[in-house]
Design a protein around this motif. Structure first.
Motif, PDB file in Angstrom:
ATOM      1  N   GLU A  25       0.821  -1.221   0.000  1.00 52.68           N
ATOM      2  CA  GLU A  25       0.000   0.000   0.000  1.00 52.68           C
ATOM      3  C   GLU A  25       0.849   1.264   0.000  1.00 52.68           C
ATOM      4  O   GLU A  25       0.364   2.337  -0.376  1.00 52.68           O
ATOM      5  N   ASN A  26       2.105   1.178   0.420  1.00 50.17           N
ATOM      6  CA  ASN A  26       2.991   2.341   0.321  1.00 50.17           C
ATOM      7  C   ASN A  26       3.200   2.745  -1.134  1.00 50.17           C
ATOM      8  O   ASN A  26       3.475   3.914  -1.419  1.00 50.17           O
ATOM      9  N   SER A  27       3.073   1.782  -2.020  1.00 50.36           N
ATOM     10  CA  SER A  27       3.319   2.044  -3.439  1.00 50.36           C
ATOM     11  C   SER A  27       2.162   2.756  -4.126  1.00 50.36           C
ATOM     12  O   SER A  27       2.278   3.151  -5.286  1.00 50.36           O
ATOM     13  N   PHE A  28       1.030   2.936  -3.419  1.00 50.11           N
ATOM     14  CA  PHE A  28      -0.101   3.641  -4.035  1.00 50.11           C
ATOM     15  C   PHE A  28       0.246   5.115  -4.228  1.00 50.11           C
ATOM     16  O   PHE A  28      -0.098   5.722  -5.234  1.00 50.11           O
ATOM     17  N   LEU A  29       0.897   5.691  -3.199  1.00 45.31           N
ATOM     18  CA  LEU A  29       1.233   7.115  -3.159  1.00 45.31           C
ATOM     19  C   LEU A  29      -0.036   7.972  -3.181  1.00 45.31           C
ATOM     20  O   LEU A  29      -1.130   7.498  -3.475  1.00 45.31           O
ATOM     21  N   VAL A  30       0.123   9.227  -2.868  1.00 46.00           N
ATOM     22  CA  VAL A  30      -0.983  10.185  -2.904  1.00 46.00           C
ATOM     23  C   VAL A  30      -0.482  11.433  -3.600  1.00 46.00           C
ATOM     24  O   VAL A  30       0.561  11.983  -3.240  1.00 46.00           O
ATOM     25  N   GLU A  31      -1.193  11.873  -4.614  1.00 49.27           N
ATOM     26  CA  GLU A  31      -0.809  13.061  -5.362  1.00 49.27           C
ATOM     27  C   GLU A  31      -1.863  14.140  -5.190  1.00 49.27           C
ATOM     28  O   GLU A  31      -3.041  13.930  -5.489  1.00 49.27           O
ATOM     29  N   ASN A  32      -1.449  15.300  -4.691  1.00 44.08           N
ATOM     30  CA  ASN A  32      -2.363  16.432  -4.481  1.00 44.08           C
ATOM     31  C   ASN A  32      -3.585  16.025  -3.655  1.00 44.08           C
ATOM     32  O   ASN A  32      -4.703  16.460  -3.916  1.00 44.08           O
ATOM     33  N   GLY A  33      -3.353  15.163  -2.662  1.00 38.88           N
ATOM     34  CA  GLY A  33      -4.447  14.752  -1.787  1.00 38.88           C
ATOM     35  C   GLY A  33      -5.352  13.696  -2.373  1.00 38.88           C
ATOM     36  O   GLY A  33      -6.334  13.294  -1.756  1.00 38.88           O
ATOM     37  N   ILE A  34      -5.038  13.215  -3.580  1.00 41.18           N
ATOM     38  CA  ILE A  34      -5.873  12.220  -4.249  1.00 41.18           C
ATOM     39  C   ILE A  34      -5.246  10.838  -4.089  1.00 41.18           C
ATOM     40  O   ILE A  34      -4.091  10.629  -4.444  1.00 41.18           O
ATOM     41  N   SER A  35      -6.007   9.904  -3.545  1.00 37.10           N
ATOM     42  CA  SER A  35      -5.513   8.556  -3.360  1.00 37.10           C
ATOM     43  C   SER A  35      -5.442   7.830  -4.703  1.00 37.10           C
ATOM     44  O   SER A  35      -6.335   7.952  -5.538  1.00 37.10           O
ATOM     45  N   ARG A  36      -4.365   7.115  -4.913  1.00 38.50           N
ATOM     46  CA  ARG A  36      -4.193   6.322  -6.129  1.00 38.50           C
ATOM     47  C   ARG A  36      -4.392   4.835  -5.839  1.00 38.50           C
ATOM     48  O   ARG A  36      -3.852   3.982  -6.529  1.00 38.50           O
ATOM     49  N   SER A  37      -5.135   4.537  -4.785  1.00 39.36           N
ATOM     50  CA  SER A  37      -5.357   3.142  -4.410  1.00 39.36           C
ATOM     51  C   SER A  37      -6.269   2.460  -5.422  1.00 39.36           C
ATOM     52  O   SER A  37      -7.000   3.121  -6.170  1.00 39.36           O
ATOM     53  N   PRO A  38      -6.248   1.125  -5.464  1.00 42.11           N
ATOM     54  CA  PRO A  38      -7.100   0.388  -6.408  1.00 42.11           C
ATOM     55  C   PRO A  38      -8.575   0.696  -6.190  1.00 42.11           C
ATOM     56  O   PRO A  38      -8.988   1.052  -5.083  1.00 42.11           O
ATOM     57  N   LYS A  39      -9.357   0.529  -7.227  1.00 40.22           N
ATOM     58  CA  LYS A  39     -10.776   0.890  -7.182  1.00 40.22           C
ATOM     59  C   LYS A  39     -11.698  -0.315  -7.022  1.00 40.22           C
ATOM     60  O   LYS A  39     -12.920  -0.148  -6.979  1.00 40.22           O
ATOM     61  N   VAL A  40     -11.129  -1.515  -6.965  1.00 43.53           N
ATOM     62  CA  VAL A  40     -11.939  -2.721  -6.797  1.00 43.53           C
ATOM     63  C   VAL A  40     -11.402  -3.507  -5.606  1.00 43.53           C
ATOM     64  O   VAL A  40     -10.188  -3.643  -5.439  1.00 43.53           O
ATOM     65  N   ALA A  41     -12.333  -4.007  -4.769  1.00 38.87           N
ATOM     66  CA  ALA A  41     -11.929  -4.761  -3.581  1.00 38.87           C
ATOM     67  C   ALA A  41     -12.907  -5.904  -3.348  1.00 38.87           C
ATOM     68  O   ALA A  41     -13.962  -5.993  -3.983  1.00 38.87           O
ATOM     69  N   ALA A  42     -12.535  -6.782  -2.428  1.00 34.14           N
ATOM     70  CA  ALA A  42     -13.392  -7.910  -2.052  1.00 34.14           C
ATOM     71  C   ALA A  42     -13.327  -8.091  -0.542  1.00 34.14           C
ATOM     72  O   ALA A  42     -12.262  -7.979   0.064  1.00 34.14           O
ATOM     73  N   PHE A  43     -14.492  -8.345   0.060  1.00 34.16           N
ATOM     74  CA  PHE A  43     -14.525  -8.620   1.493  1.00 34.16           C
ATOM     75  C   PHE A  43     -13.900  -9.981   1.767  1.00 34.16           C
ATOM     76  O   PHE A  43     -13.940 -10.892   0.938  1.00 34.16           O
ATOM     77  N   GLU A  44     -13.321 -10.108   2.981  1.00 32.19           N
ATOM     78  CA  GLU A  44     -12.719 -11.351   3.427  1.00 32.19           C
ATOM     79  C   GLU A  44     -13.276 -11.735   4.790  1.00 32.19           C
ATOM     80  O   GLU A  44     -13.958 -10.935   5.449  1.00 32.19           O
ATOM     81  N   THR A  45     -12.937 -12.938   5.244  1.00 33.11           N
ATOM     82  CA  THR A  45     -13.426 -13.423   6.532  1.00 33.11           C
ATOM     83  C   THR A  45     -13.077 -12.476   7.666  1.00 33.11           C
ATOM     84  O   THR A  45     -13.883 -12.254   8.579  1.00 33.11           O
ATOM     85  N   GLY A  46     -11.892 -11.895   7.613  1.00 31.24           N
ATOM     86  CA  GLY A  46     -11.461 -10.986   8.667  1.00 31.24           C
ATOM     87  C   GLY A  46     -12.308  -9.736   8.793  1.00 31.24           C
ATOM     88  O   GLY A  46     -12.231  -9.024   9.809  1.00 31.24           O
TER      89      GLY A  46
END
Length: 512
Positions: A214-235
């Motif tokens: 997740e450190n590799s996502f970086l943030v540019e001008n306050g905008i998150s570059r994280s992935p846009k698709v996720a899946a719930f897990e047991t945790g």
């Protein structure tokens, strides 16, 4: 919760790691190779295995070449089928190829293989490191013949990062694809690996961190570059499930209004209402035609019942029920006649609480889709592929090939939460996260399953969960209940009421 990344996202995270943090590409390749070898030595490689690594000329091929060296140094029998064009190879690939040759590891050329396929006949493990996530064109000609030959070989088959031929973003097969028993992927699972048909080619999926996180996502001008698709897990179960306090009453856990059912169609109302109760809602009111009174009161005496004439509903009566509710389900089994159409329009116009539209309500809206552009409360639409085809004026085959894109596009277009139901149900929240559900099974392809889902989502919203979370989390819980039911009864025998009963089993597990 885990991310499912697209090709462009993974490429950017890789670049960020190399350019911003200064980790050389060759280091990442070595870490990927080491992680993959560790996985294989865990439970795949047995004594006297003969390992063939099929490597292309990109960095996926470089991963495979590095694996060959590591396996060779661990005294395993390894050979390489190099199918890439050495002149077009990446610098990392050239470096790794030079190293394996220095170690004396046998390297078979593509030409030698095409002239005589038997040169790989003794392999007991075949490792695919040909294309990786960057592939976007169809595989044809000699390369297609080669993959077909590899697929037909009797051997354990392992894919590195993603099976060659599977599109990273949508899971489509680009002409032909390597059929793996196990896929070892790196840093994040790829979206196409979890969509069909891609999922079928991956076999078991194991994900290893190789230094891109997740450190590799970086943030540019306050905008998150994280992935846009996720899946719930047991945790996530304990984290997201609504909490219950000792000093509470039925009013503390919300009120669900289920507008469902028609003459000879009481089951849909029962399934939605009962599942809302099972998930923890305090009160459920069923608004249904008078003909369903005895059935509802007998099968679900816990429900508050309000009935109307199947010929013409009473607006004041419906308005009163709407004002009572914290969340509303509208559509299951109501029919598509003029009376039902008027009812759905009235509910849409007068509702100020979250509204879940399903089944017949969706088919009615499809006749006048522009009604969704009118100012409205928070809307959740839960179409299966046939209903979505009508809503979006497209075809089921198109939707099957573009599940995530279709859900996201519709959600943005009409500013609704779109729960597009399929073997991999996709929940799209406008301009926010999209969720791909990984629970559930084909035994859930049975009448009433969708009605159970609407009740689960409604029950979660009633207990205070935001609709943008309740929709995908409800899908996850619904699938989990289906999996528990299938373990108990088998997939062939699964029925909607079995899923409702299994909701209690899932919640008991979470409480413990």
């Amino acid at each position: 919760m885990k991310y499912l990344v697209r090709k462009g996202e993974m490429k950017q995270f890789d670049t960020n790691t190399i350019e911003y943090f200064g980790i050389p590409s060759l280091v990442l390749i070595e870490r990927a190779a080491l992680a993959a070898v560790e996985e294989l030595e865990c439970d795949i490689i047995e004594k006297n295995e003969r390992i063939l690594i099929v490597a292309g000329n990109g960095n996926n091929g470089a991963d495979g070449l590095a694996m060959a060296r590591l396996l060779h140094l661990k005294k395993h029998s390894v050979s390489i089928l190099y199918v890439g064009d050495g002149k077009k190879a990446t610098e990392e690939n050239k470096t790794e190829l030079k190293i394996v040759k220095q170690y004396g590891i046998p390297v078979i050329s593509k030409q030698a293989f095409m002239e005589n396929h038997s040169v790989i006949d003794d392999a007991t493990i075949i490792i695919d490191a040909i294309f990786g996530v960057g592939l976007s064109r169809r595989i044809e000609g000699e390369m297609a013949q080669m993959i077909d030959c590899l697929n037909r070989k009797e051997a354990k088959k392992i894919a590195i990062d993603i099976p060659s031929g599977i599109h990273c973003d949508d899971g489509s097969v680009l002409g032909i694809a390597f059929k793996a028993d196990l896929t070892v992927t790196f840093s994040f699972e790829k979206l196409g690996m979890r969509l069909y048909p891609g999922q079928k080619f991956c076999g078991q999926i194991r994900c290893r961190n190789v230094g891109i996180d997740e450190n590799s996502f970086l943030v540019e001008n306050g905008i998150s570059r994280s992935p846009k698709v996720a899946a719930f897990e047991t945790g996530d179960l304990k984290t997201y499930l609504p909490k219950r306090s000792p000093r509470t009453n039925k009013g503390s856990y919300g009120k669900v209004l289920v507008i469902a059912g028609s003459v000879n169609m009481a089951g849909a109302a029962l399934f939605s209402a009962r599942s809302a109760y099972r998930i923890g809602c305090g009160l459920v009111r069923v608004l249904t035609p008078e003909e369903n009174r005895v059935i509802i009161q007998t099968a679900l005496p816990e429900a508050v019942l309000t009935t109307y004439s199947s010929k013409k509903f009473d607006k004041e009566q419906v308005h009163s029920a709407i004002n009572w509710a914290d969340v509303i389900v509208c559509g299951p089994g109501i029919g598509t006649d003029d009376n039902s159409s008027t009812l759905v329009r009235f509910v849409l116009k007068n509702t100020s609480v979250p509204l879940i539209l399903d089944a017949d309500a969706l088919n009615l809206i499809a006749k006048d889709i522009e009604i969704l552009r009118n100012p409205h409360t928070e809307l959740i639409l839960t179409p299966h592929l046939g209903e979505m085809a009508r809503l979006a004026n497209t075809t089921v085959p198109f939707l099957q090939d573009s599940l995530v894109e279709a859900a996201e596009s519709f959600a943005r277009e009409y500013q609704v939460i779109c729960v597009l139901k399929d073997a991999r149900t996709v929940t799209a929240v406008p301009y926010q996260m999209t969720y791909v559900n990984l629970t559930g099974n084909n035994g859930m392809a049975t009448g009433g399953s969708g009605d159970v889902l609407t009740g689960v989502i409604a029950g979660l919203i009633a207990q205070g969960m935001a609709p943008k979370v309740a929709a995908p989390f409800g899908v996850y819980l619904h699938g989990l209940a289906g999996d528990v039911a299938a373990q108990r009864l088998g997939r062939y025998s699964l029925m909607a009421h079995d899923m409702i009963d299994s909701i209690a089993d899932v919640l008991k597990i979470i409480e413990k």
